[in-house]
Design a protein around this motif. Sequence first.
Motif, PDB file in Angstrom:
ATOM      1  N   UNK A  51      -2.423  -3.124  -8.781  1.00  0.00           N
ATOM      2  CA  UNK A  51      -2.022  -1.724  -8.629  1.00  0.00           C
ATOM      3  C   UNK A  51      -2.937  -0.735  -9.343  1.00  0.00           C
ATOM      4  N   UNK A  52      -3.939  -1.218 -10.072  1.00  0.00           N
ATOM      5  CA  UNK A  52      -4.833  -0.311 -10.801  1.00  0.00           C
ATOM      6  C   UNK A  52      -5.522   0.673  -9.862  1.00  0.00           C
ATOM      7  N   UNK A  53      -6.103   0.147  -8.793  1.00  0.00           N
ATOM      8  CA  UNK A  53      -6.796   1.010  -7.841  1.00  0.00           C
ATOM      9  C   UNK A  53      -5.858   1.972  -7.139  1.00  0.00           C
ATOM     10  N   UNK A  54      -4.632   1.528  -6.870  1.00  0.00           N
ATOM     11  CA  UNK A  54      -3.650   2.406  -6.223  1.00  0.00           C
ATOM     12  C   UNK A  54      -3.333   3.599  -7.106  1.00  0.00           C
ATOM     13  N   UNK A  55      -3.216   3.362  -8.419  1.00  0.00           N
ATOM     14  CA  UNK A  55      -2.968   4.471  -9.348  1.00  0.00           C
ATOM     15  C   UNK A  55      -4.127   5.461  -9.351  1.00  0.00           C
ATOM     16  N   UNK A  59       2.152   6.970  -0.187  1.00  0.00           N
ATOM     17  CA  UNK A  59       2.301   6.302  -1.481  1.00  0.00           C
ATOM     18  C   UNK A  59       2.665   4.830  -1.275  1.00  0.00           C
ATOM     19  N   UNK A  60       3.547   4.566  -0.312  1.00  0.00           N
ATOM     20  CA  UNK A  60       3.914   3.179  -0.021  1.00  0.00           C
ATOM     21  C   UNK A  60       2.698   2.387   0.448  1.00  0.00           C
ATOM     22  N   UNK A  61       1.858   2.994   1.289  1.00  0.00           N
ATOM     23  CA  UNK A  61       0.652   2.316   1.764  1.00  0.00           C
ATOM     24  C   UNK A  61      -0.293   2.005   0.607  1.00  0.00           C
ATOM     25  N   UNK A  62      -0.394   2.920  -0.355  1.00  0.00           N
ATOM     26  CA  UNK A  62      -1.272   2.709  -1.499  1.00  0.00           C
ATOM     27  C   UNK A  62      -0.855   1.487  -2.309  1.00  0.00           C
ATOM     28  N   UNK A  63       0.448   1.341  -2.545  1.00  0.00           N
ATOM     29  CA  UNK A  63       0.926   0.336  -3.482  1.00  0.00           C
ATOM     30  C   UNK A  63       1.387  -0.965  -2.825  1.00  0.00           C
ATOM     31  N   UNK A  64       1.755  -0.916  -1.566  1.00  0.00           N
ATOM     32  CA  UNK A  64       2.354  -2.090  -0.943  1.00  0.00           C
ATOM     33  C   UNK A  64       1.420  -2.853  -0.015  1.00  0.00           C
ATOM     34  N   UNK A  65       0.451  -2.155   0.582  1.00  0.00           N
ATOM     35  CA  UNK A  65      -0.437  -2.848   1.506  1.00  0.00           C
ATOM     36  C   UNK A  65      -1.471  -3.691   0.755  1.00  0.00           C
ATOM     37  N   UNK A  66      -1.757  -4.905   1.232  1.00  0.00           N
ATOM     38  CA  UNK A  66      -2.857  -5.688   0.654  1.00  0.00           C
ATOM     39  C   UNK A  66      -4.187  -5.040   1.022  1.00  0.00           C
ATOM     40  N   UNK A  67      -5.284  -5.437   0.373  1.00  0.00           N
ATOM     41  CA  UNK A  67      -6.579  -4.797   0.647  1.00  0.00           C
ATOM     42  C   UNK A  67      -6.960  -4.781   2.121  1.00  0.00           C
TER      43      UNK A  67
END
Length: 285
Positions: free
Chosen positions: A148-152, A17-25
């Motif tokens: 964060x749209x894509x992360x969701x 979850x952290x990788x989804x929301x915190x990492x840049x593309x």
Amino acid sequence: MLKSRLITAFILIPVVIAALFLLPPVGFALVTLAVCMLAAWEWGQLAGLATRSQRIWLSILCGLLLALMMFTIPDYHPFASAAIVKYALGASLAWWAVALVLVLFYPRSAAFWRHSCTLRLLFGILTIMPFFWGMLTLRQYHYSVNHFTGAWWLLYVMLLVWGADSGAYLFGRALGKHKLAPKVSPGKTWEGLIGGLVTSAVISWLFGKYAPLDALPLSLLACSVIAALASVLGDLTESMFKREAGIKDSGHLIPGHGGILDRIDSLTAAVPVFACLMLLIFRAI
């Protein structure tokens, strides 16, 4: 075994979850690339590559192929509109339709690919490459508007898959009597499949109600159901290849969980199928 599985899950889930929301593309792409290279390493065993050096070369070539494909897309160009991504996601639909036939008619279907290392390597490419592009395409979705749209959306698909898997396990243990695919995976039952789909439906409803998702409701429901079913097919397909290879786990990298492929087998089907349906076919988001 159960204790180690739970401990590993409690560690890995927050990390994912952290990788989804915190990492840049770029960082997310590199992590996904590393996961796909490890998956290719493990697929080499399923394809019949006997030596460690052969599997290493397969992993390296897979990484180079995916990296070269990335370089063909201009910076800040939406992945979903790139031709190479459309072909990759479209190929996933074709491959999983073929995989469904292979699973339904196993072990007779294995006569066509059992002795062909080339075919099994091709199946691996058709499994790993669309997964890579599905992950990146969903993560990059509307990134210029909201980071964060894509992360969701990716978290949504992952929760669907985890819900289907956990629900199938719990309902199957409690109520399972009728085997789903006994020649491929004797432990799976129809009761478990239905329980998994019900669990995914509840997760879909809750997530759609409280998470910042914006999609056409009926299209989202249809794509979610198909993605949940695809996740089951991904699991069964890997089980079929492992059965032919005579192995229980694809690897031993994750304590209590086997290898990378054992953890992402459902996602390799669900992520590209969901991305293709939502972005390219239904255009629901």
